[in-house]
Design a protein around this motif. Structure first.
Motif, PDB file in Angstrom:
ATOM      1  N   VAL A 150     -50.971  39.145  22.536  1.00 28.58           N
ATOM      2  CA  VAL A 150     -50.242  39.165  21.273  1.00 28.58           C
ATOM      3  C   VAL A 150     -48.755  39.081  21.602  1.00 28.58           C
ATOM      4  CG1 VAL A 150     -49.700  40.574  19.257  1.00 28.58           C
ATOM      5  CG2 VAL A 150     -52.052  40.466  20.118  1.00 28.58           C
ATOM      6  N   THR A 151     -48.096  38.063  21.100  1.00 29.54           N
ATOM      7  CA  THR A 151     -46.747  37.738  21.582  1.00 29.54           C
ATOM      8  C   THR A 151     -45.710  37.612  20.477  1.00 29.54           C
ATOM      9  OG1 THR A 151     -47.303  35.412  21.407  1.00 29.54           O
ATOM     10  CG2 THR A 151     -47.641  36.430  23.560  1.00 29.54           C
ATOM     11  N   ARG A 152     -46.161  37.526  19.220  1.00 29.09           N
ATOM     12  CA  ARG A 152     -45.221  37.240  18.122  1.00 29.09           C
ATOM     13  C   ARG A 152     -44.023  38.172  18.127  1.00 29.09           C
ATOM     14  NH1 ARG A 152     -44.875  39.234  12.767  1.00 29.09           N
ATOM     15  NH2 ARG A 152     -44.073  37.725  11.261  1.00 29.09           N
ATOM     16  N   HIS A 153     -44.261  39.476  18.272  1.00 33.76           N
ATOM     17  CA  HIS A 153     -43.178  40.460  18.201  1.00 33.76           C
ATOM     18  C   HIS A 153     -42.272  40.371  19.425  1.00 33.76           C
ATOM     19  CE1 HIS A 153     -46.376  42.077  20.566  1.00 33.76           C
ATOM     20  NE2 HIS A 153     -45.730  43.182  20.876  1.00 33.76           N
ATOM     21  N   VAL A 180     -48.261  34.480  18.890  1.00 28.26           N
ATOM     22  CA  VAL A 180     -49.614  34.817  18.456  1.00 28.26           C
ATOM     23  C   VAL A 180     -49.608  36.207  17.825  1.00 28.26           C
ATOM     24  CG1 VAL A 180     -51.988  35.279  19.229  1.00 28.26           C
ATOM     25  CG2 VAL A 180     -50.666  33.423  20.284  1.00 28.26           C
ATOM     26  N   ALA A 181     -50.170  36.304  16.633  1.00 30.41           N
ATOM     27  CA  ALA A 181     -50.382  37.605  15.994  1.00 30.41           C
ATOM     28  C   ALA A 181     -51.878  37.803  15.820  1.00 30.41           C
ATOM     29  CB  ALA A 181     -49.679  37.660  14.645  1.00 30.41           C
ATOM     30  N   ALA A 182     -52.297  39.067  15.671  1.00 32.41           N
ATOM     31  CA  ALA A 182     -53.724  39.382  15.568  1.00 32.41           C
ATOM     32  C   ALA A 182     -53.960  40.255  14.350  1.00 32.41           C
ATOM     33  CB  ALA A 182     -54.187  40.117  16.814  1.00 32.41           C
ATOM     34  N   PHE A 183     -55.089  40.055  13.719  1.00 31.07           N
ATOM     35  CA  PHE A 183     -55.400  40.855  12.534  1.00 31.07           C
ATOM     36  C   PHE A 183     -56.899  41.114  12.449  1.00 31.07           C
ATOM     37  CE2 PHE A 183     -56.134  40.918   7.770  1.00 31.07           C
ATOM     38  CZ  PHE A 183     -55.678  42.221   7.614  1.00 31.07           C
ATOM     39  N   LEU A 236     -47.663  47.487  16.354  1.00 33.63           N
ATOM     40  CA  LEU A 236     -46.966  46.253  16.694  1.00 33.63           C
ATOM     41  C   LEU A 236     -47.467  45.639  18.009  1.00 33.63           C
ATOM     42  CD1 LEU A 236     -44.717  44.376  15.779  1.00 33.63           C
ATOM     43  CD2 LEU A 236     -43.080  45.788  17.004  1.00 33.63           C
ATOM     44  N   GLY A 237     -47.678  46.474  19.019  1.00 34.46           N
ATOM     45  CA  GLY A 237     -48.075  45.964  20.332  1.00 34.46           C
ATOM     46  C   GLY A 237     -49.419  45.266  20.328  1.00 34.46           C
ATOM     47  N   THR A 238     -50.295  45.606  19.397  1.00 34.94           N
ATOM     48  CA  THR A 238     -51.609  44.968  19.397  1.00 34.94           C
ATOM     49  C   THR A 238     -51.787  43.969  18.256  1.00 34.94           C
ATOM     50  OG1 THR A 238     -52.614  46.742  18.098  1.00 34.94           O
ATOM     51  CG2 THR A 238     -52.687  46.986  20.472  1.00 34.94           C
ATOM     52  N   THR A 239     -50.848  43.935  17.307  1.00 32.49           N
ATOM     53  CA  THR A 239     -50.967  42.977  16.206  1.00 32.49           C
ATOM     54  C   THR A 239     -49.863  41.924  16.204  1.00 32.49           C
ATOM     55  OG1 THR A 239     -49.582  44.265  14.703  1.00 32.49           O
ATOM     56  CG2 THR A 239     -51.952  44.782  14.715  1.00 32.49           C
ATOM     57  N   GLY A 240     -48.713  42.272  16.775  1.00 34.51           N
ATOM     58  CA  GLY A 240     -47.580  41.365  16.716  1.00 34.51           C
ATOM     59  C   GLY A 240     -46.878  41.376  15.368  1.00 34.51           C
TER      60      GLY A 240
END
Lengths: 298, 298, 298, 298
Positions: A124-127, A142-145, B150-154
């Motif tokens: 997960v890289t978006r942040h 990449v974000a995850a949900f 944040l770290g796991t969802t971005g």
């Protein structure tokens, strides 16, 4: 008339062929078999509405990777599976832009947990890119949900995903979910990729609002892993395999229809396949070797 | 100057009093102590900007329920705790309308898991009322959302919650999160309710965008459970309790500041408190007895 | 010739009857149907070696409680199930003496986890009685042991249990394990109690050394919950239920034999049944009401 | 007078030195510092009863590996940690014979779970060698046992281990447990190996019967990981670190003694360290490279 339950385009095509008159021809559908890294890949293209109607699936491309030999644990089985799935997935994805990976399904129900489990193997890289654009310039955002399930959230998966898509504006959604197959031999042995989107929970019998370009406004690539089969379908196919073909299927179905089954060792299989799929998504999206993914995730 | 770290308004007020000159007076803040079902409740009202500045917290109402005696497991301890918390919570909530309960924090990190864990004890009704409005006419619509970290969802929790609020349009948000306390004796022994919203992750030291009426457009009731304390604060307070008061706190703090600690039996305490808080939310929102909640959740 | 796979004496008897000539008579076996608290109970007594040979099970008493209606969640379904199972179990147990409850099976594999899961609902009292004999005078001494599985311990379950029996000298062993049934309708719907001991892992196809009076030196009461069925048996029985009886079973079996399946919602069912069985063991052993058990376990 | 609580011989020696008159000399104890693969190793040898009395620990060898730099995740940090711990452990173990690895502690309580968690990273071979002696000729026989805790089994860990030792007759026992340290900086940063056996639960304050050569009849190598520190000790040491030394420790201790704390991120640390310790045990016992261990465990 297809009454056997399947989420795989590959199997829908088989069923059409079995049920059809020998002389008729399935029009609007093209199929092709190839191999990648030793794993068979079947592509089914549903070209038009005639094909869509015949197979009961939307127009689009469906690629099914057969991972049966994965479980033999031959050299590089994991790496080859990741590159095969990842390679096929890459061909369905736009070359750049932000990605939202959605894990559909119920984490508390093992055969339905593949979606949420895949997220735990995701880079997960978006942040990070947002906070340190220079340092993370080499990564794709990449974000995850994990959408959860209606019974525990009170919100349809499609509703929740749509909300997140509006807010985070990804260029493409990858939606991972469990599916239902027709043949036990495909359960936990195949992965279907398609560019048609997905209907959450179709693997477990509760049809919901679709996640697709129409409902979300961006392309939706579906990654589906069959983890269940219904009892009557299992029985019918065991009979077929055994060469017993003169069965009154309607009669059979009227009894076994409510029993949906899964392999006894589903915990281990979901654990393994979640990792393969998660790494394949990372491999398709980022410019990284598998051992680099490994290092970043540990 | 308050340097001791706390998320509790109650403790912020104590710290002000300890640090202040005997002659000065804390203006803009009112406090009151009561009891409900045997559990002490302290209400701190921050009335204006002067009070807000003194305590380092936004203007609003803060109610802290002291559950220390819960662990003695006297008769009806669970039921009394649920009714106490639930009763206080009810007074902060609008009397009707749809509710979105948000569990903040990281499920994989025990002291930070109280938010997500509370959701598993929640009566989620929004989809049932929507599907069968007559049958579920007696229920208030409740949806649940585990925002992830944040770290796991971005995606920032506040961003994800805002997206869901826009889509589902609740009348009020209840946000549950872990907090940091100043005194070890308050960790896992108190619950703070407030009508001021919450900053996700404040209990674990990562300040993020707030969840409040300003950012979400609806009132946000925060339910916070202190589960951690920082090492230097713990040391300073153990010294105070022991009557050792002539410590150079700055010197002390410069060494212990990065150690955040939690009780050894945090797993059991988070498990217990999640159930108390979840039931209290149900009790505040629905017209149900505790045993009815029990039956619906089992 | 019985080829259908089952661990239930009840089903072994059915299979004998189906396969037998109409004129022959099953000798050495007695069966009886009763009801307790609304749940049907079938008792099969294997009286001698002739009966044992016919059913492929050791001489002894087998009681099968049918919990199918449990899942309808009618009033008091849980309490009635506990008292039914507990009442039947009490009749098989010696009236006094120390008890060792053994949970067989693999905690990491849901359909095999019922044994270890039951232990988490057990009132363990041996150490309390030993430390405070006066205060705990009203309790029966109970110890618990999760034997693990060979693959993760390197030690046969029977070997480990024997070691513990020698050291702790219980008067009776209660062994809880998962079983294989013939009919999907019995999976997660029945519990078999017997006074014949048990062969660990029989539910999952790996026959091991028995746990019985011969190998352990004390009576062994087995509590078995069917959680799996083999694919070919499932198919054959779906056909039978549908009135399709002229199937070449040998042919069928030669194909489906290696597929062992379990219901899709096995996680929830194992969770529920573990609690029922655990409470039933407590109810059978201690002089306590169900709500008292509840209070002691929370 | 040592009142600060520690299970580390290293710290017991420090405490002696701090409390002692400058002129006195600690006799019966030798200490030495070395490095292995970049990680510092401190060896404390307690040579006789005088040394044992001074440090409050049995006569024997104690090796403490300092893994503080592990968390910096420099190149090969995992492999180096495994080889360091494994190398030290190998020097304490007999060169051949069957090994029983015992995981002490409570799986349901994170800071106490290191023992049981280590077992899930263990190569268990005893049953394989027994079944296929030729094929597994290259392996050393290893069995694993999770002893559970008294409150959930009713059986003392020492009693259960003794039973298993009698039955399976290992040549050596390796016992893994959580410890209590004096300094927060050593918690989750050090591993102590010793050839003196272990008292289960000493890390969590409940002294039990020892596991050692005297009680089990075979050598017992202890592997201990400090995961907790008591509150008063933490406070006293933060003060010392800050140069504040004129504290009435007795006064302090009378208040903070019952608070045992653990780092906030204990879940992740126990997960990581369990893998390091498990791999180190495999590396010490089997003639395998780390990547071979990896392949066998996945």
């Amino acid at each position: 008339m297809i009454t056997k339950r399947t989420d795989l385009a590959l199997e829908a095509r088989e069923l059409w062929q079995e049920s059809a008159e020998k002389t008729s021809r399935l029009s609007g559908v093209k199929a092709e078999k190839t191999k990648r890294e030793g794993y068979p890949v079947t592509t089914v293209k549903i070209l038009d509405q005639e094909g869509a109607k015949a197979l009961g699936k939307p127009v689009g491309n469906y690629r099914t990777v057969d991972l049966t030999s994965y479980w033999q644990r031959k050299p590089e089985f994991f790496e080859r599976a990741v590159r095969t799935l990842g390679g096929e997935l890459r061909e369905l994805l736009p070359g750049e832009g932000t990605v939202l990976v959605v894990g559909l399904g119920n984490r508390a129900m093992t055969p339905d947990a593949i979606g949420p489990e895949v997220l735990s193997h995701l880079l997960v890289t978006r942040h990070l890119i947002s906070a340190m654009p220079k340092q993370f310039a080499g990564f794709r955002p990449v974000a995850a949900f994990g959408a959860g399930v209606l019974g525990t959230t009170g919100v349809e998966s499609a509703e929740a995903v749509r909300a997140l898509v509006r807010e985070t504006k990804p260029d493409v959604v990858i939606a991972v979910d469990a599916l239902a197959a027709r043949r036990m031999g495909r359960v936990c042995n195949t992965v279907q990729l398609s560019d048609t989107g997905i209907i959450p929970g179709s693997g477990v019998g509760n049809h919901r609002e679709a996640l697709d370009r129409r409902t979300l406004g961006v392309p939706v690539i579906a990654v589906g892993v069959p983890t269940v089969v219904d009892g009557a379908t299992l029985a019918a196919d065991l009979l077929e395999e055994a060469g017993i073909t003169d069965i009154d299927e309607k009669k059979l179905r009227s009894h076994g229809k409510n029993v949906t089954v899964t392999p006894r060792d589903i915990d281990a299989q979901v654990r393994d396949l979640s990792k393969v799929v998660g790494y394949a998504v990372n491999w398709a999206l980022q410019d990284l070797e598998i051992e680099e993914i490994n290092a970043l995730l540990s």
